[in-house]
Scaffold this motif. Structure first.
Motif, PDB file in Angstrom:
ATOM      1  N   ILE A  15       9.883 -22.469  -6.949  1.00 57.55           N
ATOM      2  CA  ILE A  15       9.171 -22.302  -5.674  1.00 57.55           C
ATOM      3  C   ILE A  15       9.772 -21.150  -4.883  1.00 57.55           C
ATOM      4  CG2 ILE A  15       8.761 -23.409  -3.436  1.00 57.55           C
ATOM      5  CD1 ILE A  15       8.427 -26.048  -5.000  1.00 57.55           C
ATOM      6  N   TRP A  16      11.076 -21.005  -4.946  1.00 52.51           N
ATOM      7  CA  TRP A  16      11.734 -19.875  -4.299  1.00 52.51           C
ATOM      8  C   TRP A  16      11.205 -18.558  -4.854  1.00 52.51           C
ATOM      9  CZ3 TRP A  16      17.109 -17.919  -6.008  1.00 52.51           C
ATOM     10  CH2 TRP A  16      17.519 -16.869  -5.179  1.00 52.51           C
ATOM     11  N   LYS A  17      11.053 -18.489  -6.161  1.00 53.47           N
ATOM     12  CA  LYS A  17      10.506 -17.276  -6.785  1.00 53.47           C
ATOM     13  C   LYS A  17       9.053 -17.055  -6.352  1.00 53.47           C
ATOM     14  CE  LYS A  17      13.359 -17.310 -10.981  1.00 53.47           C
ATOM     15  NZ  LYS A  17      13.338 -17.451 -12.465  1.00 53.47           N
ATOM     16  N   ARG A  18       8.275 -18.144  -6.289  1.00 53.16           N
ATOM     17  CA  ARG A  18       6.871 -18.002  -5.885  1.00 53.16           C
ATOM     18  C   ARG A  18       6.764 -17.510  -4.448  1.00 53.16           C
ATOM     19  NH1 ARG A  18       5.886 -22.316  -9.351  1.00 53.16           N
ATOM     20  NH2 ARG A  18       6.050 -23.959  -7.793  1.00 53.16           N
ATOM     21  N   LEU A  19       7.666 -17.954  -3.600  1.00 52.32           N
ATOM     22  CA  LEU A  19       7.659 -17.467  -2.215  1.00 52.32           C
ATOM     23  C   LEU A  19       7.924 -15.965  -2.176  1.00 52.32           C
ATOM     24  CD1 LEU A  19       9.583 -20.427  -0.571  1.00 52.32           C
ATOM     25  CD2 LEU A  19       7.269 -19.713   0.043  1.00 52.32           C
ATOM     26  N   GLY A  20       8.845 -15.500  -3.042  1.00 50.41           N
ATOM     27  CA  GLY A  20       9.085 -14.059  -3.143  1.00 50.41           C
ATOM     28  C   GLY A  20       7.852 -13.316  -3.597  1.00 50.41           C
ATOM     29  N   GLU A  21       7.140 -13.885  -4.585  1.00 43.88           N
ATOM     30  CA  GLU A  21       5.896 -13.267  -5.056  1.00 43.88           C
ATOM     31  C   GLU A  21       4.863 -13.226  -3.938  1.00 43.88           C
ATOM     32  OE1 GLU A  21       4.830 -15.692  -8.330  1.00 43.88           O
ATOM     33  OE2 GLU A  21       6.462 -15.016  -9.624  1.00 43.88           O
ATOM     34  N   THR A  22       4.827 -14.283  -3.138  1.00 40.33           N
ATOM     35  CA  THR A  22       3.873 -14.330  -2.020  1.00 40.33           C
ATOM     36  C   THR A  22       4.176 -13.232  -1.005  1.00 40.33           C
ATOM     37  OG1 THR A  22       3.600 -16.718  -2.282  1.00 40.33           O
ATOM     38  CG2 THR A  22       2.983 -15.777  -0.153  1.00 40.33           C
ATOM     39  N   ILE A  23       5.446 -13.030  -0.710  1.00 41.12           N
ATOM     40  CA  ILE A  23       5.825 -11.975   0.243  1.00 41.12           C
ATOM     41  C   ILE A  23       5.403 -10.607  -0.279  1.00 41.12           C
ATOM     42  CG2 ILE A  23       7.794 -10.793   1.298  1.00 41.12           C
ATOM     43  CD1 ILE A  23       9.164 -13.583   1.386  1.00 41.12           C
ATOM     44  N   ARG A  24       5.653 -10.357  -1.560  1.00 42.10           N
ATOM     45  CA  ARG A  24       5.210  -9.072  -2.137  1.00 42.10           C
ATOM     46  C   ARG A  24       3.682  -8.977  -2.114  1.00 42.10           C
ATOM     47  NH1 ARG A  24       9.542 -10.487  -5.571  1.00 42.10           N
ATOM     48  NH2 ARG A  24       8.166 -11.368  -7.143  1.00 42.10           N
ATOM     49  N   GLY A  25       3.023 -10.099  -2.343  1.00 41.82           N
ATOM     50  CA  GLY A  25       1.562 -10.119  -2.286  1.00 41.82           C
ATOM     51  C   GLY A  25       1.029  -9.851  -0.887  1.00 41.82           C
ATOM     52  N   ILE A  26       1.745 -10.306   0.126  1.00 38.75           N
ATOM     53  CA  ILE A  26       1.328 -10.056   1.512  1.00 38.75           C
ATOM     54  C   ILE A  26       1.378  -8.562   1.814  1.00 38.75           C
ATOM     55  CG2 ILE A  26       2.055 -10.349   3.924  1.00 38.75           C
ATOM     56  CD1 ILE A  26       2.763 -13.259   3.208  1.00 38.75           C
ATOM     57  N   PHE A  27       2.396  -7.880   1.311  1.00 39.26           N
ATOM     58  CA  PHE A  27       2.466  -6.429   1.523  1.00 39.26           C
ATOM     59  C   PHE A  27       1.327  -5.718   0.784  1.00 39.26           C
ATOM     60  CE2 PHE A  27       6.655  -7.232   3.205  1.00 39.26           C
ATOM     61  CZ  PHE A  27       6.793  -6.230   4.149  1.00 39.26           C
ATOM     62  N   MET A  28       0.948  -6.229  -0.373  1.00 41.37           N
ATOM     63  CA  MET A  28      -0.211  -5.661  -1.073  1.00 41.37           C
ATOM     64  C   MET A  28      -1.477  -5.872  -0.254  1.00 41.37           C
ATOM     65  SD  MET A  28       0.557  -6.759  -5.031  1.00 41.37           S
ATOM     66  CE  MET A  28      -0.989  -6.030  -5.579  1.00 41.37           C
ATOM     67  N   GLU A  29      -1.571  -7.031   0.387  1.00 38.16           N
ATOM     68  CA  GLU A  29      -2.744  -7.295   1.225  1.00 38.16           C
ATOM     69  C   GLU A  29      -2.744  -6.380   2.448  1.00 38.16           C
ATOM     70  OE1 GLU A  29      -6.318  -8.637   2.176  1.00 38.16           O
ATOM     71  OE2 GLU A  29      -5.232  -9.094   0.306  1.00 38.16           O
ATOM     72  N   LEU A  30      -1.565  -6.067   2.970  1.00 37.72           N
ATOM     73  CA  LEU A  30      -1.476  -5.108   4.082  1.00 37.72           C
ATOM     74  C   LEU A  30      -1.981  -3.740   3.640  1.00 37.72           C
ATOM     75  CD1 LEU A  30      -0.503  -4.390   6.957  1.00 37.72           C
ATOM     76  CD2 LEU A  30       1.741  -3.877   5.963  1.00 37.72           C
ATOM     77  N   GLU A  31      -1.617  -3.340   2.431  1.00 38.61           N
ATOM     78  CA  GLU A  31      -2.117  -2.074   1.892  1.00 38.61           C
ATOM     79  C   GLU A  31      -3.645  -2.089   1.826  1.00 38.61           C
ATOM     80  OE1 GLU A  31      -0.339  -1.407  -1.898  1.00 38.61           O
ATOM     81  OE2 GLU A  31       1.695  -1.751  -1.165  1.00 38.61           O
ATOM     82  N   ASN A  32      -4.204  -3.189   1.334  1.00 33.82           N
ATOM     83  CA  ASN A  32      -5.665  -3.303   1.235  1.00 33.82           C
ATOM     84  C   ASN A  32      -6.312  -3.268   2.606  1.00 33.82           C
ATOM     85  OD1 ASN A  32      -5.537  -3.512  -1.570  1.00 33.82           O
ATOM     86  ND2 ASN A  32      -5.355  -5.739  -1.516  1.00 33.82           N
ATOM     87  N   LEU A  33      -5.653  -3.903   3.584  1.00 36.38           N
ATOM     88  CA  LEU A  33      -6.189  -3.907   4.950  1.00 36.38           C
ATOM     89  C   LEU A  33      -6.278  -2.479   5.480  1.00 36.38           C
ATOM     90  CD1 LEU A  33      -5.250  -6.333   7.790  1.00 36.38           C
ATOM     91  CD2 LEU A  33      -5.107  -3.890   8.211  1.00 36.38           C
ATOM     92  N   ILE A  34      -5.245  -1.672   5.218  1.00 40.46           N
ATOM     93  CA  ILE A  34      -5.252  -0.276   5.678  1.00 40.46           C
ATOM     94  C   ILE A  34      -6.350   0.504   4.978  1.00 40.46           C
ATOM     95  CG2 ILE A  34      -3.915   1.859   5.765  1.00 40.46           C
ATOM     96  CD1 ILE A  34      -1.384   0.088   5.915  1.00 40.46           C
ATOM     97  N   ARG A  35      -6.463   0.305   3.656  1.00 40.11           N
ATOM     98  CA  ARG A  35      -7.493   1.035   2.892  1.00 40.11           C
ATOM     99  C   ARG A  35      -8.903   0.683   3.371  1.00 40.11           C
ATOM    100  NH1 ARG A  35      -4.266  -0.696  -1.605  1.00 40.11           N
ATOM    101  NH2 ARG A  35      -3.042   1.014  -2.514  1.00 40.11           N
ATOM    102  N   ARG A  36      -9.105  -0.577   3.693  1.00 38.76           N
ATOM    103  CA  ARG A  36     -10.459  -1.035   4.033  1.00 38.76           C
ATOM    104  C   ARG A  36     -10.830  -0.776   5.483  1.00 38.76           C
ATOM    105  NH1 ARG A  36      -8.880  -5.817   0.924  1.00 38.76           N
ATOM    106  NH2 ARG A  36      -8.415  -6.824   2.923  1.00 38.76           N
ATOM    107  N   ASP A  37      -9.854  -0.415   6.309  1.00 41.29           N
ATOM    108  CA  ASP A  37     -10.163  -0.203   7.724  1.00 41.29           C
ATOM    109  C   ASP A  37     -11.119   0.985   7.852  1.00 41.29           C
ATOM    110  OD1 ASP A  37      -9.440  -1.139  10.462  1.00 41.29           O
ATOM    111  OD2 ASP A  37      -8.973   0.982  10.705  1.00 41.29           O
TER     112      ASP A  37
END
Length: 622
Positions: free
Chosen positions: A355-377
């Motif tokens: 679960i600790w590893k999955r939380l790390g993956e989620t954090i990296r995924g959130i930054f990917m979603e931030l990238e997508n948010l910028i691209r889609r703006d």
């Protein structure tokens, strides 16, 4: 004669056994020892043993045990009764052990069956007594009292004014107050009770009822943990319920979960481990099994919540609470390793790591979603006056806040290959490549997005003002914090130079035409031609200047220092050129005496109008 001798030998053996044995059980033990000296005597002695001793011994033990089994009162309420019951069970266990090798004999086999049934009934009664002892001991335990070897958590509310509840209200669940000292070991049961439980456990383990003993004990202790979690305000939620929560509710539940995790891993679970060690002292397997059964449900409840957070939405605004959950699990991994170190708890320890590893993956995924948010703006609507774009403000404030957890983010972005739960020390600051690359990439995406948005403005001057505003904001947000340390001084210098270039571009596109009008042709020889040319230039200048002032007074330069710099720069270029122009105009013979008719602005007027530029009321800075 041989048979006579055998009979005499058996008689002597029996006489010796009866003389030396103080009880029937001891007599039979001595007889069995004699039988081991000569196999020929085994059958004779066994025959005598089964005929005269076994059933008598069993009947005696049965009478003693049955009296306690059928009792309506707790045996352990009287120390003499509990001691006698212990002794009777010890005799029964010893008898079964001694008779088992002789089970081929029908009479002994029949007695063994009775003894096993009696032992099972005894174990049932011991289970009941164990539960009673644990429950009564837990009832006497006060979470707000002095049952710890160190300062204890205060689950009560010290403010009497806030106590507007009824003490008899069974539905009331007190919520734990903040805990600052986790160096606590709770003695959750009185010492005398622990001693009694150990005596019960010793008999049940000796009788082969390890699982039953562990189950009875752990069932009661689980209830204590569940009550403790309720007092901490923690509720049980399914994964779906967690993911359907409104964000504000989830934030509150994460705060409660963080407190519960720390209390559980640093206080409750270690205290339960200590209690198991004392109750099941000398029986390591029973200790480990019981501890696992006590803590498994609560641990799974805690881990499932963290997992639900990990597999939930990866919207950028969730980053900071996910970081809280990640850091909580990470910081408590040493406790997980220490407390859940045995074979029975291996799956719980491994699940925590997963679960600790999955939380790390989620954090990296959130930054990917931030990238997508910028691209889609979208780059459709222009910000009025070339002001600060909301995406710039959002992204920069977001990254600045995120970098307050720089060490954690460093670990998250470095851990895709190797995972180390130990906290990073200051040396981690020098190895920030992965996170720095991530941040630089997001900045590049933001800059590209802003350049696309700048194309919405029709004029290049306003386009430059827009880029200058947003570029200045970016540089200011990067300076003097962890984000700037990640991106580096070279990055800051490069982007500061870009802002200066936007400044130059603005002045060139806005004022080059005006300055061009103010240029005087020194080669003109005709006074009349020079006079006419200067009057036309002055007319054009007034027109251009008024148009610029009218338009750019609604433009925005959000940064006060930048606004002043820009005005000074414009005035510093325009004022000398204008002063030179009107000076030349005033020396023309047919204009000089009537210059006031043609000169609409003085140099001071020009500077005053320039100082009124960029006062728009559009997007401001935050």
């Amino acid at each position: 004669m041989a048979e006579n001798g055998e009979e005499k030998l058996i008689a002597v053996a029996r006489h010796i056994a009866k003389t030396l044995g103080h009880t029937d059980t001891m007599t039979d033990d001595i007889l069995k020892i004699f039988s081991n000296f000569d196999g020929r005597l085994r059958e004779k002695l066994t025959e005598k043993l089964s005929d005269d001793g076994v059933e008598q011994i069993l009947n005696s033990i049965d009478r003693q045990i049955s009296r306690y089994i059928s009792s309506d009162h707790p045996i352990w309420s009287n120390s003499a009764d509990s001691s006698a019951f212990h002794d009777s069970i010890d005799q029964l266990i010893a008898a079964i052990r001694d008779w088992t090798p002789l089970a081929d004999d029908k009479n002994i086999s029949s007695c063994l069956d009775r003894a096993e049934d009696l032992l099972q009934q005894s174990m049932f009664r011991l289970e009941d007594e164990l539960r009673t002892l644990v429950e009564r001991g837990a009832e006497s335990f006060d979470l707000t009292g002095s049952n710890s070897t160190h300062p204890h958590p205060d689950y009560s509310d010290d403010d009497d004014d806030d106590k507007d509840y009824d003490d008899d209200d069974e539905n009331f669940i007190p919520v734990a107050q903040p805990i600052t000292d986790y160096d606590i070991v709770i003695d959750a049961l009185p010492a005398g009770t622990i001693g009694d439980l150990h005596e019960i456990a010793k008999r049940m383990v000796a009788a082969g009822y390890v699982k039953e003993c562990s189950h009875a004990y752990s069932t009661c202790r689980r209830e204590f943990l569940e009550e403790s979690f309720s007092r901490l305000g923690l509720q049980k939620f399914s994964s779906d319920e967690v993911q359907r929560m409104q964000w504000t509710q989830l934030e509150d539940e994460i705060e409660k979960w963080m407190k519960a995790m720390n209390v559980a891993l640093r206080i409750l679970f270690p205290s339960e481990r200590r209690l198991c060690d004392r109750v099941f002292f000398g029986f390591s397997s029973a200790t480990d099994l019981s501890f696992m059964e006590v803590c498994r449900g609560s641990t799974i409840q805690l881990l499932n919540f963290a997992d639900a957070v990990a597999i939930g939405s990866r919207a950028p605004e969730r980053l900071f609470k996910v970081l809280d959950v990640y850091e909580t699990v990470r910081d408590l991994m040493p406790e997980f390793e220490l407390i859940f170190s045995d074979q029975y708890c291996l799956s719980l320890r491994n699940e925590a790591i997963s679960i600790w590893k999955r939380l790390g993956e989620t954090i990296r995924g959130i930054f990917m979603e931030l990238e997508n948010l910028i691209r889609r703006d979208p780059a459709k609507a222009a910000v009025p006056g070339g002001g600060l774009h909301p995406i710039t403000r959002y992204v920069m404030n977001y990254l600045r806040a995120a970098c307050r957890s720089r060490l954690t983010l460093e670990q998250v972005f470095e851990e895709s290959v190797n995972v180390d739960y130990r906290k990073e020390d200051d040396r981690a600051l020098s190895s920030s490549s992965s996170l720095a690359v991530q941040m630089a990439w997001i900045m590049e995406l933001l800059e590209s997005n802003l350049e696309a948005k700048s194309k919405v403005y029709r004029g290049s001057a306003l386009c430059s003002v827009f880029m200058m505003n947003n570029g200045r904001y970016i540089v200011q947000k990067v300076k003097d914090n962890e984000l700037g340390a990640l991106l580096g001084d070279d990055w800051i210098r490069k982007h500061t130079a870009k802002v200066r270039q936007y400044h130059v571009n603005y002045q060139r596109s806005s004022w080059s035409k005006v300055l061009g009008v103010l240029k005087v042709d020194n080669n003109s020889t005709s006074p009349n031609g020079a006079s006419k040319n200067l009057r036309e230039k002055l007319k054009l200048f007034n027109s251009y200047f008024e148009e610029i002032c009218k338009t750019q007074s609604s433009w925005i330069i959000f940064d006060e220092q930048l606004r002043d710099e820009l005005r000074i720069s414009v005035s510093g270029t325009l004022s000398p050129a204008y002063r030179n122009f009107i000076g030349r105009l005033q020396i023309i013979p047919d204009i000089g005496k009537h210059a006031d008719r043609y000169i609409r602005y003085s140099v001071e007027d020009i500077e005053a109008r320039v100082n009124e530029l960029f006062q728009g009321t559009g997007s401001g800075r935050r």
